[in-house]
Design a protein around this motif. Structure first.
Motif, PDB file in Angstrom:
ATOM      1  N   ALA A 259      34.074  45.966  44.735  1.00 49.94           N
ATOM      2  CA  ALA A 259      35.077  46.606  43.875  1.00 49.94           C
ATOM      3  C   ALA A 259      36.491  46.258  44.340  1.00 49.94           C
ATOM      4  O   ALA A 259      37.387  46.001  43.518  1.00 49.94           O
ATOM      5  CB  ALA A 259      34.874  48.111  43.880  1.00 49.94           C
ATOM      6  N   ALA A 260      36.704  46.242  45.656  1.00 47.06           N
ATOM      7  CA  ALA A 260      38.025  45.905  46.198  1.00 47.06           C
ATOM      8  C   ALA A 260      38.408  44.473  45.848  1.00 47.06           C
ATOM      9  O   ALA A 260      39.569  44.177  45.525  1.00 47.06           O
ATOM     10  CB  ALA A 260      38.039  46.101  47.708  1.00 47.06           C
ATOM     11  N   TYR A 261      37.438  43.561  45.897  1.00 45.52           N
ATOM     12  CA  TYR A 261      37.702  42.152  45.574  1.00 45.52           C
ATOM     13  C   TYR A 261      38.107  42.010  44.106  1.00 45.52           C
ATOM     14  O   TYR A 261      39.078  41.318  43.783  1.00 45.52           O
ATOM     15  CB  TYR A 261      36.460  41.317  45.853  1.00 45.52           C
ATOM     16  N   LYS A 262      37.368  42.668  43.221  1.00 40.76           N
ATOM     17  CA  LYS A 262      37.693  42.607  41.793  1.00 40.76           C
ATOM     18  C   LYS A 262      39.098  43.145  41.543  1.00 40.76           C
ATOM     19  O   LYS A 262      39.887  42.544  40.803  1.00 40.76           O
ATOM     20  CB  LYS A 262      36.662  43.419  41.000  1.00 40.76           C
ATOM     21  N   LEU A 263      39.415  44.266  42.158  1.00 36.76           N
ATOM     22  CA  LEU A 263      40.731  44.872  41.969  1.00 36.76           C
ATOM     23  C   LEU A 263      41.830  43.977  42.543  1.00 36.76           C
ATOM     24  O   LEU A 263      42.896  43.826  41.934  1.00 36.76           O
ATOM     25  CB  LEU A 263      40.761  46.250  42.632  1.00 36.76           C
ATOM     26  N   ALA A 264      41.576  43.372  43.697  1.00 39.06           N
ATOM     27  CA  ALA A 264      42.585  42.513  44.333  1.00 39.06           C
ATOM     28  C   ALA A 264      42.913  41.302  43.465  1.00 39.06           C
ATOM     29  O   ALA A 264      44.085  40.968  43.253  1.00 39.06           O
ATOM     30  CB  ALA A 264      42.085  42.057  45.704  1.00 39.06           C
ATOM     31  N   VAL A 265      41.876  40.635  42.956  1.00 43.11           N
ATOM     32  CA  VAL A 265      42.100  39.464  42.097  1.00 43.11           C
ATOM     33  C   VAL A 265      42.860  39.868  40.837  1.00 43.11           C
ATOM     34  O   VAL A 265      43.790  39.182  40.400  1.00 43.11           O
ATOM     35  CB  VAL A 265      40.760  38.788  41.736  1.00 43.11           C
ATOM     36  N   THR A 266      42.469  41.004  40.245  1.00 48.49           N
ATOM     37  CA  THR A 266      43.135  41.475  39.031  1.00 48.49           C
ATOM     38  C   THR A 266      44.603  41.782  39.301  1.00 48.49           C
ATOM     39  O   THR A 266      45.479  41.390  38.521  1.00 48.49           O
ATOM     40  CB  THR A 266      42.428  42.734  38.490  1.00 48.49           C
ATOM     41  N   MET A 267      44.890  42.479  40.395  1.00 44.31           N
ATOM     42  CA  MET A 267      46.277  42.795  40.732  1.00 44.31           C
ATOM     43  C   MET A 267      47.103  41.525  40.936  1.00 44.31           C
ATOM     44  O   MET A 267      48.252  41.445  40.517  1.00 44.31           O
ATOM     45  CB  MET A 267      46.322  43.660  41.999  1.00 44.31           C
ATOM     46  N   GLY A 268      46.496  40.527  41.573  1.00 45.33           N
ATOM     47  CA  GLY A 268      47.196  39.266  41.764  1.00 45.33           C
ATOM     48  C   GLY A 268      47.509  38.582  40.450  1.00 45.33           C
ATOM     49  O   GLY A 268      48.624  38.102  40.218  1.00 45.33           O
ATOM     50  N   MET A 269      46.524  38.548  39.545  1.00 43.55           N
ATOM     51  CA  MET A 269      46.715  37.906  38.240  1.00 43.55           C
ATOM     52  C   MET A 269      47.750  38.643  37.401  1.00 43.55           C
ATOM     53  O   MET A 269      48.439  38.041  36.575  1.00 43.55           O
ATOM     54  CB  MET A 269      45.380  37.835  37.501  1.00 43.55           C
ATOM     55  N   LEU A 270      47.888  39.959  37.630  1.00 44.11           N
ATOM     56  CA  LEU A 270      48.860  40.755  36.872  1.00 44.11           C
ATOM     57  C   LEU A 270      50.229  40.790  37.551  1.00 44.11           C
ATOM     58  O   LEU A 270      51.149  41.433  37.054  1.00 44.11           O
ATOM     59  CB  LEU A 270      48.338  42.184  36.706  1.00 44.11           C
ATOM     60  N   GLY A 271      50.365  40.109  38.682  1.00 48.92           N
ATOM     61  CA  GLY A 271      51.661  40.031  39.353  1.00 48.92           C
ATOM     62  C   GLY A 271      51.927  41.129  40.363  1.00 48.92           C
ATOM     63  O   GLY A 271      53.026  41.202  40.922  1.00 48.92           O
ATOM     64  N   GLU A 272      50.953  41.983  40.633  1.00 48.19           N
ATOM     65  CA  GLU A 272      51.112  43.044  41.638  1.00 48.19           C
ATOM     66  C   GLU A 272      50.662  42.494  42.996  1.00 48.19           C
ATOM     67  O   GLU A 272      49.607  42.864  43.534  1.00 48.19           O
ATOM     68  CB  GLU A 272      50.299  44.269  41.236  1.00 48.19           C
ATOM     69  N   HIS A 273      51.471  41.619  43.568  1.00 48.70           N
ATOM     70  CA  HIS A 273      51.041  40.841  44.730  1.00 48.70           C
ATOM     71  C   HIS A 273      50.958  41.665  46.017  1.00 48.70           C
ATOM     72  O   HIS A 273      50.126  41.370  46.875  1.00 48.70           O
ATOM     73  CB  HIS A 273      51.984  39.648  44.920  1.00 48.70           C
TER      74      HIS A 273
END
Length: 563
Positions: A259-273
């Motif tokens: 779950a953390a991996y999915k959220l991390a990739v999504t945040m990165g793609m949305l610009g929440e680096h």
């Protein structure tokens, strides 16, 4: 102290003790629960147990109150006593213990309890809830439930194969496999998450949104579906929805790595680096054997938040773990410049484990126009840096991908890069042929100088009758495929261009070749279209379609590897 005397008539009276049986304490326990006085309720339920030690329900009541107080392990200890000493047949204790284990985030233990409950009570009071919970805890652990692994040995392997296709960018193959899995196992949620992604990457946005909506209707808090919805909304330009979902996701603290991996990739793609960076670094700490791709994700996030030395360390680790990959090598070379000239750092929008130009090839697969992607060449310094680097240092497969991509870029710098490639003595003839076709496709002015067997030759471009026939094939194809979805039509156009440039097929009849291309694309998408039907549509013999399809099919695998 003054002694107090008790009158005789009072002292002679007998005291009649008040009988406090189990029901009395039970009633007091219930009243305490109604007033949310859990400690009092626990005291009274314990007294009930003392009065009726052979009643298993009394122990369950004690365990229930302990769970309300957050004492989940203590509650499970009481339930174990029931199963071991009081009533071994009271199977619902396994269900209660599973709930407590989930609250303690002991998912494997919860899974064992749920399986045990379902084994004893397949049609029991909590059987439906137990089955749903079984999938939930297995999903949190990123795998199938244990009870499904034995009866369905092929499911996990198929799902892993589909995920591998997704990671490698082979979205059509992934879609086909995932659709098959969804039919065979309609209750397995991870299939739908990945199928939604496959639809997204192949440009089928309506289907992707339909899957996400269906999942969220059943489970409004499903993390994977919310992440996919946020990415979909951003792609569709729905800023308000994207922000709303993103604000909610930022406040989540996932405890399971998947779950953390999915959220991390999504945040990165949305610009929440910053959020992505914190999650990726946490994953590196909790993972016993992190893969190179995870170090790449963390390095990308580190660059975005200005932690360049950390990013350099992570890419070095990725290069050590994956020595054959060009990806960490490329970024390490860029880091030499970025660490001395921070102002030269481009916007790294890509969190995938790809070279930058591969990210733009993915965008073409998603349905973006090739012209729009090609315009990025002028604006994105990292894109043309990665193309130059890959043509110089990449392996043969990487160079083939670059040359396939570069034919769409009409830019003087790209043209000069290809002309220089033709003059290199170390490149093989097939790669030089691809470079020649790319120059011709971008309308570069002939002649094209090529070093062949130690001799520099000047090649002239000749537009013959076959080229004219290929153009007629395209016109015929577009006229007859106007009812197809955009990704399917895009594939037909790209297959046509691939055949035009790289095959030695001699066109006899324009309509026959157009019919064969449509037939091959339809079969690839598993559409219901026979050779007879497509022959009637183009007014040619079915044998003509069959003959041309046989010419195309051997080249099809090579073509789809290129895109």
């Amino acid at each position: 102290m003054k002694k107090i005397s008790i009158p005789k008539h009072i002292s002679d009276h007998k005291v009649i003790p008040l009988e406090m049986d189990a029901s009395t304490f039970f009633d007091r326990a219930i009243k305490s629960l109604e007033r949310h006085q859990y400690e009092k309720a626990l005291k009274y339920f314990r007294l009930v147990v003392e009065k009726e030690p052979d009643n298993p329900a009394n122990y369950c009541n004690v365990a229930g109150v302990l769970a309300e107080l957050g004492k989940y392990q203590e509650a499970n200890n009481i339930l174990q006593v029931v199963l071991q000493d009081v009533d071994p047949e009271m199977a619902e204790c396994y269900y209660y213990m599973a709930n407590n284990s989930i609250n303690m985030e002991a998912f494997e233990q919860a899974e064992d309890y749920l399986i045990e409950y379902l084994r004893h009570e397949p049609e029991g009071e909590y059987s439906e809830e137990a089955e749903e919970m079984l999938y939930m805890v297995a999903y949190e652990m990123g795998r199938l439930p244990k009870q499904l692994i034995a009866p369905l040995p092929g499911l996990r392997e198929k799902h892993e194969e589909a995920e591998w296709h997704l990671e490698e960018g082979r979205f059509l193959q992934a879609t086909e496999l995932l659709e098959e899995l969804a039919k065979e196992n309609p209750d397995y949620l991870p299939t739908y998450h990945n199928l939604g992604l496959a639809y997204f990457y192949t440009g089928k946005l309506e289907k992707a949104r339909e899957i996400v909506t269906t999942i969220l209707e059943a489970d409004p808090n499903n993390l994977h579906a919310l992440c996919n919805l946020a990415i979909l909304s951003q792609h569709e330009g729905n800023t308000e929805m994207t922000k709303g979902i993103m604000d909610m996701l930022k406040n989540l603290v996932p405890v399971q790595p998947a779950a953390a991996y999915k959220l991390a990739v999504t945040m990165g793609m949305l610009g929440e680096h910053q959020v992505a960076y914190e999650l990726f670094t946490w994953l590196l700490k909790v993972d016993d054997q992190p893969e190179a791709s995870l170090y790449h994700h963390a390095a990308t996030a580190a660059v975005h938040v200005g932690r360049l030395s950390v990013a350099h360390r992570y890419w070095r680790r990725a290069a050590w773990l994956d020595p054959r990959s060009e990806i960490p090598k490329f970024y390490l070379e860029q880091m030499e410049t970025w660490m001395t000239e921070p102002g030269s750092i481009p916007n790294l929008t890509c969190y995938h484990y790809h070279l930058p130009f591969e990210e733009y090839m993915l965008k073409i697969n998603q349905g973006e126009t090739i012209e729009k992607v090609a315009l990025e060449y002028e604006k994105n310094s990292l894109l043309h840096t990665s193309l130059t680097w890959a043509l110089t240092h990449g392996d043969r497969q990487t160079k083939m991908q670059v040359l396939t991509f570069m034919r769409w870029i009409r830019h003087k710098e790209a043209e000069a890069l290809l002309r220089n490639f033709l003059r290199k003595p170390v490149e093989d003839d097939e790669l030089k042929q691809m470079a020649f076709f790319a120059l011709r496709h971008m309308d570069a002015e002939p002649p094209y100088e090529v070093l062949y067997k130690g001799e520099m030759l000047a090649l002239e471009d000749s537009t013959n009758s076959q080229e004219q026939k290929w153009q007629q094939v395209l016109a015929c194809l577009l006229e007859n495929m106007d009812n197809y979805e955009r990704p399917q039509l895009q594939d037909a156009k790209m297959l046509w261009d691939f055949l035009r440039q790289f095959s030695e097929i001699v066109i006899r009849k324009v309509e026959g070749m157009a019919a064969a291309i449509e037939y091959v694309v339809a079969k690839y998408y598993d559409l219901s279209l026979s050779q007879v039907q497509v022959a009637e549509k183009y007014r040619v013999a079915s044998s003509t379609v069959a003959r041309n399809a046989k010419l195309i099919l051997p080249l099809l695998h090579h073509y789809f590897k290129q895109i």
